[in-house]
Write a protein that holds these residues in place. Structure first.
Motif, short mmCIF file in Angstrom:
data_model
loop_
_atom_site.label_atom_id
_atom_site.label_comp_id
_atom_site.label_asym_id
_atom_site.label_seq_id
_atom_site.Cartn_x
_atom_site.Cartn_y
_atom_site.Cartn_z
N SER A 39 17.43 -8.12 7.78
CA SER A 39 16.50 -8.13 6.65
C SER A 39 16.05 -9.54 6.27
CB SER A 39 17.10 -7.42 5.44
OG SER A 39 18.29 -8.07 5.04
N ARG A 42 12.68 -10.21 7.79
CA ARG A 42 11.55 -9.33 7.43
C ARG A 42 10.34 -10.09 6.91
NH1 ARG A 42 12.48 -4.03 7.70
NH2 ARG A 42 14.64 -3.34 7.65
N ARG A 65 9.83 -2.43 13.47
CA ARG A 65 10.15 -1.02 13.71
C ARG A 65 11.61 -0.87 14.14
NH1 ARG A 65 4.94 -0.82 15.87
NH2 ARG A 65 5.73 -0.99 17.98
N GLU A 68 13.74 -1.21 11.10
CA GLU A 68 13.66 0.00 10.29
C GLU A 68 14.50 1.13 10.90
OE1 GLU A 68 9.50 0.82 9.91
OE2 GLU A 68 9.16 -1.03 8.79
N ASN A 71 18.18 0.41 10.33
CA ASN A 71 18.54 0.72 8.94
C ASN A 71 18.62 2.22 8.71
OD1 ASN A 71 18.80 -1.94 8.15
ND2 ASN A 71 16.69 -2.09 7.44
N TRP A 72 17.65 2.94 9.23
CA TRP A 72 17.64 4.39 9.07
C TRP A 72 18.86 5.01 9.75
CZ3 TRP A 72 17.58 8.57 12.34
CH2 TRP A 72 17.34 9.80 11.75
#
Length: 81
Positions: A39, A42, A65, A68, A71-72
């Motif tokens: 992060s 970012r 991407r 993300e 993180n997901w």
């Protein structure tokens, strides 16, 4: 602490600029380092999304991407655990 943050920010921006490089080894190293920063990278990656160089834009979006997705995946793993 502030000095370290500024140094890290400068390093992140330098690595983001290297996303324009043609050398696949350089790109792999940049991608790996940006993903390690997570992060913290970012902001630099979001700024690169409007870079003049289309390679930088596309590669920055790809790293974003990946961040993300990581993180997901972590969030999902915590939910099902």
């Amino acid at each position: 602490m502030l000095h370290e943050t500024l140094r890290e920010t400068s390093a992140i921006h330098a690595v983001v600029r290297l996303l324009a490089d043609d050398d696949a080894k350089v790109l792999r190293l940049c991608r790996r380092r940006l993903l390690e920063w997570g992060s913290a990278a970012r902001e630099g990656l979001h700024a690169a999304e409007s870079d003049d160089n289309p390679r930088v834009r596309v590669r920055a979006r790809a790293v974003l991407r990946s961040l993300e997705l990581a993180n997901w995946t972590r969030a999902f793993a915590q939910e099902v655990a």
